[in-house]
Design a protein around this motif. Structure first.
Motif, PDB file in Angstrom:
ATOM      1  N   ASP A 108       0.850  -1.189   0.000  1.00 40.38           N
ATOM      2  CA  ASP A 108       0.000   0.000   0.000  1.00 40.38           C
ATOM      3  C   ASP A 108       0.884   1.237   0.000  1.00 40.38           C
ATOM      4  N   ASP A 109       0.359   2.340  -0.501  1.00 42.90           N
ATOM      5  CA  ASP A 109       1.168   3.545  -0.700  1.00 42.90           C
ATOM      6  C   ASP A 109       1.272   4.358   0.596  1.00 42.90           C
ATOM      7  N   SER A 110       1.967   3.771   1.565  1.00 43.80           N
ATOM      8  CA  SER A 110       2.161   4.428   2.859  1.00 43.80           C
ATOM      9  C   SER A 110       3.334   3.785   3.570  1.00 43.80           C
ATOM     10  N   TYR A 111       3.806   4.446   4.614  1.00 44.88           N
ATOM     11  CA  TYR A 111       4.876   3.874   5.434  1.00 44.88           C
ATOM     12  C   TYR A 111       4.430   2.531   5.994  1.00 44.88           C
ATOM     13  N   GLU A 112       3.216   2.512   6.541  1.00 40.64           N
ATOM     14  CA  GLU A 112       2.717   1.274   7.151  1.00 40.64           C
ATOM     15  C   GLU A 112       2.581   0.166   6.115  1.00 40.64           C
ATOM     16  N   TYR A 130       6.057  -1.187   5.386  1.00 42.36           N
ATOM     17  CA  TYR A 130       6.525  -1.923   6.570  1.00 42.36           C
ATOM     18  C   TYR A 130       5.865  -3.305   6.628  1.00 42.36           C
ATOM     19  N   THR A 131       4.545  -3.331   6.476  1.00 44.51           N
ATOM     20  CA  THR A 131       3.818  -4.596   6.550  1.00 44.51           C
ATOM     21  C   THR A 131       4.233  -5.535   5.431  1.00 44.51           C
ATOM     22  N   ARG A 132       4.388  -4.973   4.223  1.00 40.49           N
ATOM     23  CA  ARG A 132       4.765  -5.807   3.075  1.00 40.49           C
ATOM     24  C   ARG A 132       6.144  -6.420   3.267  1.00 40.49           C
ATOM     25  N   LEU A 133       7.102  -5.660   3.774  1.00 38.34           N
ATOM     26  CA  LEU A 133       8.445  -6.188   3.988  1.00 38.34           C
ATOM     27  C   LEU A 133       8.457  -7.238   5.097  1.00 38.34           C
ATOM     28  N   CYS A 134       7.556  -7.084   6.074  1.00 42.08           N
ATOM     29  CA  CYS A 134       7.473  -8.086   7.146  1.00 42.08           C
ATOM     30  C   CYS A 134       6.971  -9.424   6.625  1.00 42.08           C
TER      31      CYS A 134
END
Length: 529
Positions: free
Chosen positions: A348-352, A355-359
């Protein structure tokens, strides 16, 4: 026998009939054998368990001219071909140069396909491989194995560990165990196809390159030198990565998969596994697209992957073992890896969102450090990136390729000789036939045309690429290569104008790579098994 067929017979194998391609002047090109089982089916109760070798009494009989089955898998860029889907996918293809083998037999290139460990297959057609083996210096047998992918190949949990323990086995990393069994099958049987089992190079592209590292690491630490199989390794556009997640983090993914599939977590462990093993393959694939922890990757299991795998590289022990066995490595990158990397299950186009995608791929402690590397203590988009999707592509490409290849190279070069033991490269040129949008530049996988000598290459392309393909052929055939690099920071480069030179790596890229390697592979706690 028809001139377009070929047959291998032996007491150990039985009889396999393949097909023979023809060159433009109607001479025999290559002998192809496809869909050859190398293990028993990993289906039914054997889903999510280690592969089982074929029994000693197993004999082949009949025609092996088709394609390998493909592990069920998600779609890539809007395409999802289920025609070859079959969980009974532990098969391989063999491509043999026509003609008399050299003394000792043909060298062997064992090639592991890529696809993020989530999709892909080893089904290059004989016609596509024909130019490589008939027009270039590459005169070796090529073996391409299928292996289990995504959840079928890399699911891990406490339930699966207890299940495996009952059989006296390890759990997790099934796809890597598949590759290992295919490699052992190749070593045991390639002589019957005219191959030399003492000249096996293992290589791969992308996730196949990462798999190559894992196979090399397993061999260095689990296989005595006198029984070693791998003589050389090729890692195109990927790195060792980081210490994989341990079982506690992988359990979160297992629980999420069951929840999406509607399997209650309140059930006893054996019942949860029974329902999971009985779930249709399509349902398991469709569930993955709905998950936050969507990527199924390696597990630090203490068996295939020890908890100190990165520490062994940092200490120099990994390089010392490579040196003692005379194993050489080719490893490098494309200039614009990030364009393709950002297209796989984009965040998604946000910091979160990033972060979630890399996790989904990496331990959360690693993701925290990586995001701080890019964003500091802010949650604002850093300068120099057009969007969070753009940042995700660069971060993913850095983790998979740019950063960690440089750290790896630096550690190996303390004990191995650049230009001889270590052949490092950078590709800044692309052929028009590479198949990706021009605006993506020299992105991930655009250089496969170089190594595999795509049939659509133009005469000008071939003139530019011939020295590179020849060097790859020599390396894969366990011959000496004139590479030209002298120091760890040196790279052999194919420039955008089609000329080749040897230069120092970009100072900022080298420095950042070493920094990120230290940040993620030296200053991060070991994974908990």
């Amino acid at each position: 026998m028809s001139p377009d067929t070929c047959t291998v017979k032996s007491d150990k194998l039985g009889s396999l009939t393949g097909l023979t391609t023809r060159t433009k002047d109607s001479k025999p090109g290559i002998h192809y054998y496809g869909g050859i089982p190398y293990a028993l089916p990993p289906t039914g109760p054997w889903r999510f368990r280690r592969p089982r070798p074929l029994p000693a009494s197993y004999r082949y009989h009949g025609s092996y001219t088709g394609r390998n089955a493909a592990c069920p898998q998600p779609q890539w860029r809007g395409t999802r071909s289920e025609q070859l889907w079959n969980e009974d996918c532990l098969q391989l293809s063999i491509y043999v140069p026509a003609g008399k083998p050299p003394p000792g037999g043909w060298p062997v290139y064992f090639f592991i396909h890529g696809g993020w460990l989530q999709f892909g297959g080893p089904n290059m057609t004989p016609e596509a491989v024909n130019p490589l083996m008939t027009e270039t210096a590459f005169r070796a047998i090529m073996v391409q194995p299928a292996y289990r992918l995504n959840a079928f190949g890399f699911l891990a949990s406490h339930e699966l560990e207890a299940d495996a323990n009952e059989l006296g086995q390890a759990s997790g990393n099934m796809g890597f165990w598949d590759q290992r069994l295919a490699l052992e099958w190749t070593h045991a049987h390639i002589k019957d196809f005219g191959g030399n089992p003492n000249k096996i190079t293992v290589g791969g592209y992308s996730a196949g390159a990462h798999s190559t590292f894992q196979q090399l690491a397993y061999e260095l630490y689990h296989v005595p030198a006198e029984k070693g199989i791998i003589k050389r390794a090729i890692m195109w556009s990927n790195s060792p990565g980081i210490q994989p997640k341990g079982l506690p983090e992988q359990q979160k993914q297992f629980d999420e998969l069951l929840s999406v599939l509607g399997i209650p977590l309140s059930l006893p462990p054996k019942e949860r596994l029974r329902r999971l093993r009985e779930a249709p393959a399509r349902d398991i694939i469709d569930a993955q697209a709905k998950m936050k922890i969507s990527e199924f990757r390696a597990t630090t299991d203490g068996s295939f992957i020890p908890p100190d795998s990165m520490a062994q590289i940092n200490s120099g022990e990994f390089a010392r073992r490579m040196k003692s066995r005379g194993i050489q490595l080719m490893n490098g990158e494309c200039r614009d890896e990030h364009f393709l990397y950002r297209e796989w299950r984009t965040s998604d186009d946000s910091y979160e969102g990033v972060y979630t995608r890399l996790c989904a791929d990496y331990p959360e402690a690693v993701v925290q450090k990586l995001m701080r590397h890019y964003c500091g203590r802010s949650r604002d988009l850093p300068r120099g990136y057009s969007s969070w999707k753009d940042l995700f592509g660069h971060a993913y490409a850095g983790m998979q390729v740019h950063f960690l290849e440089r750290g790896f190279q630096s550690k190996l070069a303390n004990h191995l000789q650049p230009g001889k033991d270590l052949l490092r490269y950078r590709i800044e040129w692309r052929a028009e036939c590479c198949g990706y949008p021009p605006e993506w530049g020299v992105t991930h996988a655009t250089d496969q045309a170089i190594w595999f000598w795509y049939p659509a290459l133009t005469a000008d392309d071939k003139r530019i690429l011939e020295p590179w393909n020849k060097a790859f052929a020599q390396f894969a055939m366990c011959e000496d290569v004139e590479w030209g690099t002298k120091e760890a920071i040196d790279i052999r480069r194919l420039r955008s104008d089609g000329k080749t030179d040897v230069v120092k790596d970009d100072a900022n890229s080298w420095k950042e790579g070493l920094h990120v390697w230290k940040l993620l592979n030296e200053d991060t706690p070991k994974a908990r098994i």
